[in-house]
Design a protein around this motif. Structure first.
Motif, PDB file in Angstrom:
ATOM      1  N   THR A  28       8.992  12.145  22.887  1.00 29.70           N
ATOM      2  CA  THR A  28       8.569  10.847  23.398  1.00 29.70           C
ATOM      3  C   THR A  28       7.772  10.133  22.307  1.00 29.70           C
ATOM      4  O   THR A  28       7.439  10.714  21.269  1.00 29.70           O
ATOM      5  CB  THR A  28       7.673  11.009  24.634  1.00 29.70           C
ATOM      6  N   ASN A  29       7.428   8.864  22.556  1.00 30.84           N
ATOM      7  CA  ASN A  29       6.541   8.157  21.634  1.00 30.84           C
ATOM      8  C   ASN A  29       5.208   8.893  21.511  1.00 30.84           C
ATOM      9  O   ASN A  29       4.642   9.004  20.422  1.00 30.84           O
ATOM     10  CB  ASN A  29       6.305   6.725  22.122  1.00 30.84           C
ATOM     11  N   HIS A  30       4.717   9.398  22.638  1.00 31.73           N
ATOM     12  CA  HIS A  30       3.461  10.151  22.635  1.00 31.73           C
ATOM     13  C   HIS A  30       3.610  11.433  21.812  1.00 31.73           C
ATOM     14  O   HIS A  30       2.722  11.785  21.022  1.00 31.73           O
ATOM     15  CB  HIS A  30       3.069  10.488  24.075  1.00 31.73           C
ATOM     16  N   GLY A  31       4.739  12.121  21.983  1.00 30.31           N
ATOM     17  CA  GLY A  31       4.980  13.350  21.233  1.00 30.31           C
ATOM     18  C   GLY A  31       5.089  13.102  19.740  1.00 30.31           C
ATOM     19  O   GLY A  31       4.617  13.906  18.925  1.00 30.31           O
ATOM     20  N   PHE A  32       5.712  11.988  19.369  1.00 30.65           N
ATOM     21  CA  PHE A  32       5.817  11.625  17.951  1.00 30.65           C
ATOM     22  C   PHE A  32       4.426  11.410  17.362  1.00 30.65           C
ATOM     23  O   PHE A  32       4.126  11.880  16.252  1.00 30.65           O
ATOM     24  CB  PHE A  32       6.662  10.360  17.807  1.00 30.65           C
ATOM     25  N   GLN A  33       3.566  10.723  18.099  1.00 30.55           N
ATOM     26  CA  GLN A  33       2.212  10.482  17.612  1.00 30.55           C
ATOM     27  C   GLN A  33       1.395  11.774  17.577  1.00 30.55           C
ATOM     28  O   GLN A  33       0.566  11.970  16.680  1.00 30.55           O
ATOM     29  CB  GLN A  33       1.521   9.437  18.492  1.00 30.55           C
ATOM     30  N   GLN A  34       1.620  12.671  18.542  1.00 30.11           N
ATOM     31  CA  GLN A  34       0.949  13.976  18.501  1.00 30.11           C
ATOM     32  C   GLN A  34       1.285  14.707  17.201  1.00 30.11           C
ATOM     33  O   GLN A  34       0.401  15.250  16.522  1.00 30.11           O
ATOM     34  CB  GLN A  34       1.389  14.839  19.688  1.00 30.11           C
ATOM     35  N   ALA A  35       2.574  14.742  16.869  1.00 29.60           N
ATOM     36  CA  ALA A  35       3.014  15.450  15.668  1.00 29.60           C
ATOM     37  C   ALA A  35       2.502  14.769  14.401  1.00 29.60           C
ATOM     38  O   ALA A  35       2.141  15.440  13.423  1.00 29.60           O
ATOM     39  CB  ALA A  35       4.537  15.536  15.650  1.00 29.60           C
ATOM     40  N   THR A  36       2.467  13.444  14.410  1.00 27.90           N
ATOM     41  CA  THR A  36       1.940  12.702  13.261  1.00 27.90           C
ATOM     42  C   THR A  36       0.468  13.031  13.040  1.00 27.90           C
ATOM     43  O   THR A  36       0.026  13.271  11.907  1.00 27.90           O
ATOM     44  CB  THR A  36       2.116  11.191  13.476  1.00 27.90           C
ATOM     45  N   ARG A  37      -0.299  13.058  14.120  1.00 30.11           N
ATOM     46  CA  ARG A  37      -1.723  13.379  14.021  1.00 30.11           C
ATOM     47  C   ARG A  37      -1.926  14.822  13.556  1.00 30.11           C
ATOM     48  O   ARG A  37      -2.841  15.109  12.772  1.00 30.11           O
ATOM     49  CB  ARG A  37      -2.407  13.148  15.367  1.00 30.11           C
ATOM     50  N   LEU A  38      -1.077  15.733  14.026  1.00 25.77           N
ATOM     51  CA  LEU A  38      -1.182  17.118  13.579  1.00 25.77           C
ATOM     52  C   LEU A  38      -0.941  17.218  12.077  1.00 25.77           C
ATOM     53  O   LEU A  38      -1.679  17.905  11.357  1.00 25.77           O
ATOM     54  CB  LEU A  38      -0.180  17.994  14.330  1.00 25.77           C
ATOM     55  N   GLY A  39       0.100  16.541  11.593  1.00 24.60           N
ATOM     56  CA  GLY A  39       0.390  16.569  10.166  1.00 24.60           C
ATOM     57  C   GLY A  39      -0.772  16.059   9.334  1.00 24.60           C
ATOM     58  O   GLY A  39      -1.146  16.660   8.316  1.00 24.60           O
ATOM     59  N   ARG A  40      -1.368  14.959   9.765  1.00 26.42           N
ATOM     60  CA  ARG A  40      -2.513  14.403   9.039  1.00 26.42           C
ATOM     61  C   ARG A  40      -3.702  15.355   9.072  1.00 26.42           C
ATOM     62  O   ARG A  40      -4.404  15.536   8.071  1.00 26.42           O
ATOM     63  CB  ARG A  40      -2.899  13.051   9.649  1.00 26.42           C
TER      64      ARG A  40
END
Length: 312
Positions: A28-40
């Motif tokens: 989801t859009n939320h899941g994409f942002q979760q993964a982006t935040r994890l990477g950062r």
């Protein structure tokens, strides 16, 4: 060496409360942002990955890619871009007949789990295909350890500070952890002070579930003079308690598989983080159904959507 066992970001099937299993449910859009935040988060905390493995299903693979994209943003352009190693071995448990169907709640007052009760109701349905067995999942994780992770450990110099990530799914990550634990010598695995201070009682075999983009962080240290390595029988039924108790939310126990496997005598392990979610602190779902919708790379970001056009 740091080893991260990471669950993928939120998916469309997670939101709909469907059994996903081998279905290729999208972030989801939320899941994409979760993964982006994890990477950062992993990048700013200084973790540099030498290897990243993922399930071949896109929800895990895309999460792994976002972790590497964050790392690539701060490494030299002369360095070769690390690629995710995509492996069907790391896919989630195949739920068979139940895939794409609603989660089944545990019947009140019954001894059976929700899955067991659901199975009993549908086992005689035409076309019924049962769930993947615990033994099958254990065999897959043993194959991953033997073919990918343990050879990688053998090649590590004593002073190697780089990290390895395995991005997969909640149930299969629990199985992977228990199969890895069976390879580690008794008393060689200890929780960090932080884990003991922040966690309720648990057993080493049952560290708890994985939230979306939650991770288990392990610090593995190779000893300078390892003893001779012997082939021994693996009996993973041995309890490695650290004064903690089981919870009802944990996956069912996997029966021990007695086999000739290699014990990693030369390694000690510290559990640094259990279900790490600090990267999600203060992060809220976008309202209006946007956060729960399937992620589309062609969509405008929220910042772009609400940004006023400049008047020339």
């Amino acid at each position: 060496m740091r080893l991260f066992l990471i669950r993928h970001g939120e998916t469309v099937d997670n939101v709909a409360q469907l059994y996903a299993g081998s279905r290729d449910s999208e972030l989801t859009n939320h899941g994409f942002q979760q993964a982006t935040r994890l990477g950062r988060h992993l990048n700013v905390t200084g973790h540099r990955f030498s290897h990243v493995f993922s399930s071949h299903l896109q929800r895990a693979f895309r999460t792994a890619e976002l972790i590497l994209e964050a790392q690539a943003s701060t490494v030299s352009t002369n360095d070769e871009r690390l690629q995710v190693k995509r492996l069907p071995l790391l896919m989630e448990q195949d739920f068979g007949f139940f895939e794409g169907k609603k989660w089944y709640q545990k019947p009140p007052g019954g001894a059976k789990s929700g899955k067991e009760a659901h199975r009993d109701e549908n086992v005689n349905t035409p076309g019924f295909v049962d769930m993947e067995t615990k033994e099958s999942m254990a065999e897959r994780m043993d194959a991953f350890l033997d073919e990918h992770l343990i050879p990688l450990l053998d090649d590590r110099p004593l002073d190697d500070k780089r990290s390895v990530a395995i991005v997969s799914h909640g149930i299969i990550l629990s199985v992977l952890w228990r199969r890895l634990l069976a390879r580690l010598p008794p008393k060689s695995v200890t929780p960090s002070v932080q884990v003991l201070e922040t966690s309720r009682s648990f057993q080493l075999e049952h560290l708890g579930g994985w939230s979306n983009t939650g991770y288990l962080e392990l610090s593995l240290q190779k000893q300078p003079s390892p003893p001779p390595q012997n082939e021994v029988k693996d009996d993973s039924s041995t309890s490695l308690e650290v004064g903690l108790a089981k919870t009802d939310e944990l996956p069912e126990e996997i029966p021990p598989r007695v086999a000739t496997t290699r014990i990693l005598h030369e390694w000690t392990t510290v559990i640094e983080t259990v279900n790490g979610k600090s990267h999600l602190q203060g992060f809220k779902r976008t309202g209006g159904g946007v956060g729960s919708a399937k992620y589309d790379a062609g969509q405008k970001t929220l910042d772009t959507f609400f940004k006023r056009r400049r008047i020339s």
